[in-house]
Design a protein around this motif. Sequence first.
Motif, PDB file in Angstrom:
ATOM      1  N   MET A  88       6.630  22.315  14.048  1.00 23.39           N
ATOM      2  CA  MET A  88       7.682  23.239  13.699  1.00 23.39           C
ATOM      3  C   MET A  88       7.417  23.833  12.316  1.00 23.39           C
ATOM      4  SD  MET A  88       9.695  22.960  16.338  1.00 23.39           S
ATOM      5  CE  MET A  88       9.250  21.945  17.705  1.00 23.39           C
ATOM      6  N   SER A  89       6.185  24.135  12.027  1.00 23.33           N
ATOM      7  CA  SER A  89       5.789  24.550  10.693  1.00 23.33           C
ATOM      8  C   SER A  89       6.169  25.982  10.335  1.00 23.33           C
ATOM      9  CB  SER A  89       4.279  24.371  10.538  1.00 23.33           C
ATOM     10  OG  SER A  89       3.612  25.179  11.480  1.00 23.33           O
ATOM     11  N   LYS A  90       6.642  26.788  11.270  1.00 26.42           N
ATOM     12  CA  LYS A  90       6.986  28.180  10.968  1.00 26.42           C
ATOM     13  C   LYS A  90       8.352  28.319  10.303  1.00 26.42           C
ATOM     14  CE  LYS A  90       3.626  30.328  13.373  1.00 26.42           C
ATOM     15  NZ  LYS A  90       2.873  31.475  13.151  1.00 26.42           N
ATOM     16  N   PHE A  91       9.082  27.230  10.147  1.00 28.47           N
ATOM     17  CA  PHE A  91      10.413  27.267   9.561  1.00 28.47           C
ATOM     18  C   PHE A  91      10.349  26.813   8.107  1.00 28.47           C
ATOM     19  CE2 PHE A  91      11.218  27.041  14.045  1.00 28.47           C
ATOM     20  CZ  PHE A  91      12.340  27.818  14.226  1.00 28.47           C
ATOM     21  N   LEU A  92      11.097  27.492   7.277  1.00 33.05           N
ATOM     22  CA  LEU A  92      11.211  27.121   5.879  1.00 33.05           C
ATOM     23  C   LEU A  92      12.691  26.954   5.586  1.00 33.05           C
ATOM     24  CD1 LEU A  92       9.859  26.719   3.140  1.00 33.05           C
ATOM     25  CD2 LEU A  92      10.081  29.176   2.769  1.00 33.05           C
ATOM     26  N   THR A  93      13.112  25.734   5.312  1.00 35.96           N
ATOM     27  CA  THR A  93      14.532  25.472   5.094  1.00 35.96           C
ATOM     28  C   THR A  93      14.731  24.249   4.213  1.00 35.96           C
ATOM     29  OG1 THR A  93      16.675  25.129   6.173  1.00 35.96           O
ATOM     30  CG2 THR A  93      14.770  24.038   7.164  1.00 35.96           C
ATOM     31  N   VAL A  94      15.865  24.219   3.544  1.00 38.24           N
ATOM     32  CA  VAL A  94      16.287  23.025   2.811  1.00 38.24           C
ATOM     33  C   VAL A  94      17.612  22.508   3.379  1.00 38.24           C
ATOM     34  CG1 VAL A  94      15.096  23.618   0.674  1.00 38.24           C
ATOM     35  CG2 VAL A  94      17.435  24.408   1.024  1.00 38.24           C
ATOM     36  N   ASP A  95      18.169  23.234   4.349  1.00 33.94           N
ATOM     37  CA  ASP A  95      19.445  22.861   4.949  1.00 33.94           C
ATOM     38  C   ASP A  95      19.260  21.614   5.810  1.00 33.94           C
ATOM     39  OD1 ASP A  95      21.630  22.671   6.870  1.00 33.94           O
ATOM     40  OD2 ASP A  95      22.201  24.684   6.209  1.00 33.94           O
ATOM     41  N   PRO A  96      20.002  20.538   5.534  1.00 28.64           N
ATOM     42  CA  PRO A  96      19.841  19.302   6.304  1.00 28.64           C
ATOM     43  C   PRO A  96      20.163  19.468   7.795  1.00 28.64           C
ATOM     44  CG  PRO A  96      21.436  19.002   4.505  1.00 28.64           C
ATOM     45  CD  PRO A  96      20.963  20.411   4.449  1.00 28.64           C
ATOM     46  N   ARG A  97      21.106  20.343   8.130  1.00 28.13           N
ATOM     47  CA  ARG A  97      21.446  20.551   9.541  1.00 28.13           C
ATOM     48  C   ARG A  97      20.305  21.247  10.279  1.00 28.13           C
ATOM     49  NH1 ARG A  97      27.182  23.228   8.795  1.00 28.13           N
ATOM     50  NH2 ARG A  97      25.980  24.096   7.109  1.00 28.13           N
ATOM     51  N   VAL A  98      19.681  22.219   9.630  1.00 27.11           N
ATOM     52  CA  VAL A  98      18.544  22.906  10.250  1.00 27.11           C
ATOM     53  C   VAL A  98      17.381  21.935  10.394  1.00 27.11           C
ATOM     54  CG1 VAL A  98      16.869  24.783  10.017  1.00 27.11           C
ATOM     55  CG2 VAL A  98      19.265  25.172   9.419  1.00 27.11           C
ATOM     56  N   LYS A  99      17.156  21.095   9.395  1.00 24.93           N
ATOM     57  CA  LYS A  99      16.098  20.082   9.486  1.00 24.93           C
ATOM     58  C   LYS A  99      16.350  19.134  10.654  1.00 24.93           C
ATOM     59  CE  LYS A  99      14.553  20.038   4.708  1.00 24.93           C
ATOM     60  NZ  LYS A  99      14.346  19.247   3.499  1.00 24.93           N
ATOM     61  N   GLU A 100      17.616  18.778  10.877  1.00 29.39           N
ATOM     62  CA  GLU A 100      17.961  17.909  12.002  1.00 29.39           C
ATOM     63  C   GLU A 100      17.674  18.602  13.333  1.00 29.39           C
ATOM     64  OE1 GLU A 100      21.847  15.643  13.902  1.00 29.39           O
ATOM     65  OE2 GLU A 100      21.980  16.453  11.879  1.00 29.39           O
ATOM     66  N   ILE A 101      18.024  19.872  13.428  1.00 31.28           N
ATOM     67  CA  ILE A 101      17.758  20.652  14.639  1.00 31.28           C
ATOM     68  C   ILE A 101      16.261  20.715  14.905  1.00 31.28           C
ATOM     69  CG2 ILE A 101      17.827  22.991  15.621  1.00 31.28           C
ATOM     70  CD1 ILE A 101      20.574  23.278  14.168  1.00 31.28           C
ATOM     71  N   LEU A 102      15.492  20.945  13.869  1.00 31.30           N
ATOM     72  CA  LEU A 102      14.039  21.033  14.026  1.00 31.30           C
ATOM     73  C   LEU A 102      13.442  19.691  14.427  1.00 31.30           C
ATOM     74  CD1 LEU A 102      13.165  23.367  11.029  1.00 31.30           C
ATOM     75  CD2 LEU A 102      13.347  23.954  13.462  1.00 31.30           C
ATOM     76  N   SER A 103      14.016  18.603  13.946  1.00 30.22           N
ATOM     77  CA  SER A 103      13.556  17.270  14.335  1.00 30.22           C
ATOM     78  C   SER A 103      13.816  17.033  15.823  1.00 30.22           C
ATOM     79  CB  SER A 103      14.262  16.208  13.490  1.00 30.22           C
ATOM     80  OG  SER A 103      13.909  14.922  13.922  1.00 30.22           O
ATOM     81  N   VAL A 104      14.994  17.407  16.278  1.00 28.32           N
ATOM     82  CA  VAL A 104      15.318  17.274  17.705  1.00 28.32           C
ATOM     83  C   VAL A 104      14.380  18.169  18.522  1.00 28.32           C
ATOM     84  CG1 VAL A 104      17.074  17.722  19.465  1.00 28.32           C
ATOM     85  CG2 VAL A 104      17.715  16.612  17.323  1.00 28.32           C
ATOM     86  N   ALA A 105      14.153  19.384  18.066  1.00 24.51           N
ATOM     87  CA  ALA A 105      13.268  20.311  18.779  1.00 24.51           C
ATOM     88  C   ALA A 105      11.853  19.749  18.875  1.00 24.51           C
ATOM     89  CB  ALA A 105      13.251  21.671  18.074  1.00 24.51           C
ATOM     90  N   GLU A 106      11.401  19.101  17.839  1.00 21.65           N
ATOM     91  CA  GLU A 106      10.068  18.496  17.853  1.00 21.65           C
ATOM     92  C   GLU A 106       9.996  17.370  18.882  1.00 21.65           C
ATOM     93  OE1 GLU A 106       6.866  16.706  14.649  1.00 21.65           O
ATOM     94  OE2 GLU A 106       8.737  17.562  13.951  1.00 21.65           O
ATOM     95  N   ASN A 107      11.040  16.553  18.956  1.00 20.55           N
ATOM     96  CA  ASN A 107      11.088  15.475  19.952  1.00 20.55           C
ATOM     97  C   ASN A 107      11.124  16.036  21.373  1.00 20.55           C
ATOM     98  OD1 ASN A 107      11.048  13.458  18.018  1.00 20.55           O
ATOM     99  ND2 ASN A 107      13.268  13.347  17.896  1.00 20.55           N
ATOM    100  N   VAL A 108      11.893  17.085  21.561  1.00 26.47           N
ATOM    101  CA  VAL A 108      12.001  17.706  22.880  1.00 26.47           C
ATOM    102  C   VAL A 108      10.663  18.314  23.285  1.00 26.47           C
ATOM    103  CG1 VAL A 108      13.050  19.627  24.134  1.00 26.47           C
ATOM    104  CG2 VAL A 108      14.471  18.119  22.763  1.00 26.47           C
ATOM    105  N   ALA A 109       9.971  18.923  22.351  1.00 23.52           N
ATOM    106  CA  ALA A 109       8.680  19.543  22.652  1.00 23.52           C
ATOM    107  C   ALA A 109       7.676  18.522  23.164  1.00 23.52           C
ATOM    108  CB  ALA A 109       8.134  20.248  21.413  1.00 23.52           C
ATOM    109  N   ALA A 110       7.798  17.288  22.719  1.00 21.58           N
ATOM    110  CA  ALA A 110       6.875  16.227  23.132  1.00 21.58           C
ATOM    111  C   ALA A 110       7.191  15.708  24.534  1.00 21.58           C
ATOM    112  CB  ALA A 110       6.916  15.079  22.131  1.00 21.58           C
ATOM    113  N   SER A 111       8.338  16.074  25.090  1.00 23.37           N
ATOM    114  CA  SER A 111       8.716  15.591  26.419  1.00 23.37           C
ATOM    115  C   SER A 111       8.491  16.692  27.449  1.00 23.37           C
ATOM    116  CB  SER A 111      10.183  15.167  26.429  1.00 23.37           C
ATOM    117  OG  SER A 111      11.024  16.294  26.503  1.00 23.37           O
ATOM    118  N   ARG A 112       8.703  16.345  28.696  1.00 25.79           N
ATOM    119  CA  ARG A 112       8.616  17.333  29.768  1.00 25.79           C
ATOM    120  C   ARG A 112      10.005  17.707  30.281  1.00 25.79           C
ATOM    121  NH1 ARG A 112       3.915  18.861  31.319  1.00 25.79           N
ATOM    122  NH2 ARG A 112       4.635  19.589  33.342  1.00 25.79           N
ATOM    123  N   ALA A 113      11.029  17.347  29.542  1.00 24.44           N
ATOM    124  CA  ALA A 113      12.410  17.601  29.950  1.00 24.44           C
ATOM    125  C   ALA A 113      12.760  19.081  29.814  1.00 24.44           C
ATOM    126  CB  ALA A 113      13.362  16.780  29.093  1.00 24.44           C
TER     127      ALA A 113
END
Length: 77
Positions: free
Chosen positions: A1-26
């Motif tokens: 998720m390297s294309k995002f630049l943020t310091v907002d903790p909520r956006v960082k949380e969203i990106l963390s979830v997105a990274e986990n989802v990307a690793a799955s086939r769900a």
Amino acid sequence: MSKFLTVDPRVKEILSVAENVAASRAPVLILGESGTGKELVAHAVHVNSVRSEGPFVSVNCAAMPASMLESGLVGHG
């Protein structure tokens, strides 16, 4: 998720979830208000997923009739 630049903790949380989802086939449904970056997150999930070699298809759900949307997204007719 390297294309995002943020310091907002909520956006960082969203990106963390997105990274986990990307690793799955769900399958993933991204919801949010207009202009919140749903398509950017969806594209980031796609690019970082095992399906990244396939096409990324963006759908404007607001422009589709409800019956077509239901059929297209969940396969009901």
